[in-house]
Write a protein that holds these residues in place. Sequence first.
Motif, PDB file in Angstrom:
ATOM      1  N   GLY A 174       0.783  -1.230   0.000  1.00  0.00           N
ATOM      2  CA  GLY A 174       0.000   0.000   0.000  1.00  0.00           C
ATOM      3  C   GLY A 174       0.812   1.277   0.000  1.00  0.00           C
ATOM      4  O   GLY A 174       0.280   2.357   0.291  1.00  0.00           O
ATOM      5  N   VAL A 175       2.112   1.192  -0.341  1.00  0.00           N
ATOM      6  CA  VAL A 175       2.954   2.389  -0.366  1.00  0.00           C
ATOM      7  C   VAL A 175       2.909   3.011  -1.761  1.00  0.00           C
ATOM      8  O   VAL A 175       3.087   2.317  -2.769  1.00  0.00           O
ATOM      9  N   ASP A 176       2.678   4.302  -1.813  1.00  0.00           N
ATOM     10  CA  ASP A 176       2.669   5.030  -3.083  1.00  0.00           C
ATOM     11  C   ASP A 176       4.102   5.407  -3.422  1.00  0.00           C
ATOM     12  O   ASP A 176       4.723   6.203  -2.717  1.00  0.00           O
ATOM     13  N   LEU A 177       4.644   4.826  -4.497  1.00  0.00           N
ATOM     14  CA  LEU A 177       6.037   5.112  -4.856  1.00  0.00           C
ATOM     15  C   LEU A 177       6.263   6.593  -5.131  1.00  0.00           C
ATOM     16  O   LEU A 177       7.371   7.105  -4.990  1.00  0.00           O
ATOM     17  N   GLY A 178       5.191   7.288  -5.513  1.00  0.00           N
ATOM     18  CA  GLY A 178       5.318   8.723  -5.764  1.00  0.00           C
ATOM     19  C   GLY A 178       5.585   9.512  -4.495  1.00  0.00           C
ATOM     20  O   GLY A 178       6.072  10.645  -4.547  1.00  0.00           O
ATOM     21  N   GLU A 179       5.253   8.903  -3.348  1.00  0.00           N
ATOM     22  CA  GLU A 179       5.469   9.586  -2.071  1.00  0.00           C
ATOM     23  C   GLU A 179       6.821   9.243  -1.442  1.00  0.00           C
ATOM     24  O   GLU A 179       7.176   9.794  -0.409  1.00  0.00           O
ATOM     25  N   VAL A 180       7.551   8.324  -2.049  1.00  0.00           N
ATOM     26  CA  VAL A 180       8.859   7.941  -1.519  1.00  0.00           C
ATOM     27  C   VAL A 180       9.867   9.035  -1.841  1.00  0.00           C
ATOM     28  O   VAL A 180      10.101   9.362  -3.010  1.00  0.00           O
ATOM     29  N   ASN A 181      10.441   9.615  -0.822  1.00  0.00           N
ATOM     30  CA  ASN A 181      11.365  10.742  -0.993  1.00  0.00           C
ATOM     31  C   ASN A 181      12.751  10.325  -0.520  1.00  0.00           C
ATOM     32  O   ASN A 181      13.049  10.357   0.675  1.00  0.00           O
ATOM     33  N   LEU A 182      13.609   9.920  -1.478  1.00  0.00           N
ATOM     34  CA  LEU A 182      14.956   9.490  -1.105  1.00  0.00           C
ATOM     35  C   LEU A 182      15.781  10.645  -0.551  1.00  0.00           C
ATOM     36  O   LEU A 182      16.607  10.463   0.341  1.00  0.00           O
ATOM     37  N   PHE A 183      15.555  11.855  -1.074  1.00  0.00           N
ATOM     38  CA  PHE A 183      16.300  13.015  -0.577  1.00  0.00           C
ATOM     39  C   PHE A 183      16.005  13.240   0.897  1.00  0.00           C
ATOM     40  O   PHE A 183      16.898  13.531   1.690  1.00  0.00           O
ATOM     41  N   LYS A 184      14.723  13.054   1.268  1.00  0.00           N
ATOM     42  CA  LYS A 184      14.325  13.221   2.672  1.00  0.00           C
ATOM     43  C   LYS A 184      15.005  12.174   3.549  1.00  0.00           C
ATOM     44  O   LYS A 184      15.429  12.455   4.666  1.00  0.00           O
ATOM     45  N   LEU A 185      15.130  10.953   3.013  1.00  0.00           N
ATOM     46  CA  LEU A 185      15.761   9.869   3.768  1.00  0.00           C
ATOM     47  C   LEU A 185      17.204  10.222   4.123  1.00  0.00           C
ATOM     48  O   LEU A 185      17.672   9.936   5.224  1.00  0.00           O
ATOM     49  N   PHE A 186      17.898  10.865   3.175  1.00  0.00           N
ATOM     50  CA  PHE A 186      19.313  11.160   3.401  1.00  0.00           C
ATOM     51  C   PHE A 186      19.553  12.531   4.020  1.00  0.00           C
ATOM     52  O   PHE A 186      20.624  12.782   4.561  1.00  0.00           O
ATOM     53  N   SER A 187      18.572  13.424   3.921  1.00  0.00           N
ATOM     54  CA  SER A 187      18.792  14.789   4.399  1.00  0.00           C
ATOM     55  C   SER A 187      18.355  15.008   5.848  1.00  0.00           C
ATOM     56  O   SER A 187      18.966  15.796   6.567  1.00  0.00           O
ATOM     57  N   GLU A 188      17.306  14.324   6.286  1.00  0.00           N
ATOM     58  CA  GLU A 188      16.832  14.519   7.650  1.00  0.00           C
ATOM     59  C   GLU A 188      17.774  13.857   8.647  1.00  0.00           C
ATOM     60  O   GLU A 188      18.143  12.697   8.495  1.00  0.00           O
ATOM     61  N   GLU A 189      18.138  14.613   9.668  1.00  0.00           N
ATOM     62  CA  GLU A 189      19.119  14.123  10.645  1.00  0.00           C
ATOM     63  C   GLU A 189      18.662  12.842  11.326  1.00  0.00           C
ATOM     64  O   GLU A 189      19.450  11.927  11.541  1.00  0.00           O
ATOM     65  N   GLY A 190      17.381  12.730  11.630  1.00  0.00           N
ATOM     66  CA  GLY A 190      16.879  11.556  12.312  1.00  0.00           C
ATOM     67  C   GLY A 190      16.847  10.303  11.455  1.00  0.00           C
ATOM     68  O   GLY A 190      16.676   9.195  11.970  1.00  0.00           O
ATOM     69  N   MET A 191      16.992  10.473  10.134  1.00  0.00           N
ATOM     70  CA  MET A 191      16.922   9.338   9.215  1.00  0.00           C
ATOM     71  C   MET A 191      18.290   8.921   8.678  1.00  0.00           C
ATOM     72  O   MET A 191      18.396   7.949   7.941  1.00  0.00           O
ATOM     73  N   ARG A 192      19.331   9.657   9.043  1.00  0.00           N
ATOM     74  CA  ARG A 192      20.651   9.397   8.451  1.00  0.00           C
ATOM     75  C   ARG A 192      21.212   8.024   8.820  1.00  0.00           C
ATOM     76  O   ARG A 192      21.863   7.375   8.016  1.00  0.00           O
TER      77      ARG A 192
END
Length: 235
Positions: free
Chosen positions: A128-146
């Motif tokens: 049920g995940v929308d691939l259009g909502e997957v943000n790889l930049f957010k994954l690498f840029s947010e401090e809590g996700m690094r």
Amino acid sequence: MGYISQSIALETVDPSTVAFLGATTVLICPLLEKIIDGRDITFKNSPNIFVAAVLCLSGVGVLEGILEGGMVFEGGDFWAVMQAVGFGTSFFLTEKMMRKEPEMALSITAVQCGVCALSCAFWVLADGVDLGEVNLFKLFSEEGMRTTAAAVVFTGAVTTAMNRYVETTALGRMKSSEASVILATEPIWAAVFGSLWVSETFGLEDWVGGGLIVLACLANTLKPEQLQFFTQSEE
């Protein structure tokens, strides 16, 4: 199947236990040689396989609580065993491919990783995940996700892609049953890293069960003539 089963198992089972149960590949590869290649596997001519099977199954029993009076085999444990079926089959088939095309290790690895990526993409969609909502930049840029991002990159590039290439190359030079024994040292490394990085602790069952599985791996490396005592006892 191997990677997906492993991921599901790790949701509820400690990494060391998943690795120990995954070591049952030492049984899957000889079994496939028997079923598909018609290899003559009997106690008399292959006692090492039977000794390894007994030790391995005993180790799994201990890990599942037989020392406490009853085995508790839960869903996560089932998936941990299924990873052995998946990876064991992969070793067996990869060995066959590499025997025919010994120079194609990189190409074979690329296709294997590509199929894994495609399968996981379908899994994401089915979840049920929308691939259009997957943000790889957010994954690498947010401090809590690094930390998560670093783990994803490491496991993808090193423990998946590079690992598959090394395994594929090795399987062009040795039998899958032999390679599975070497790869079965994985539980030792899982125990070490689990202790160092996630503060995992080990009880009596972990040490005894894991030790039996490692002994099973070592027994599988022995030549039949080194176990003549058992065959002579049978006769």
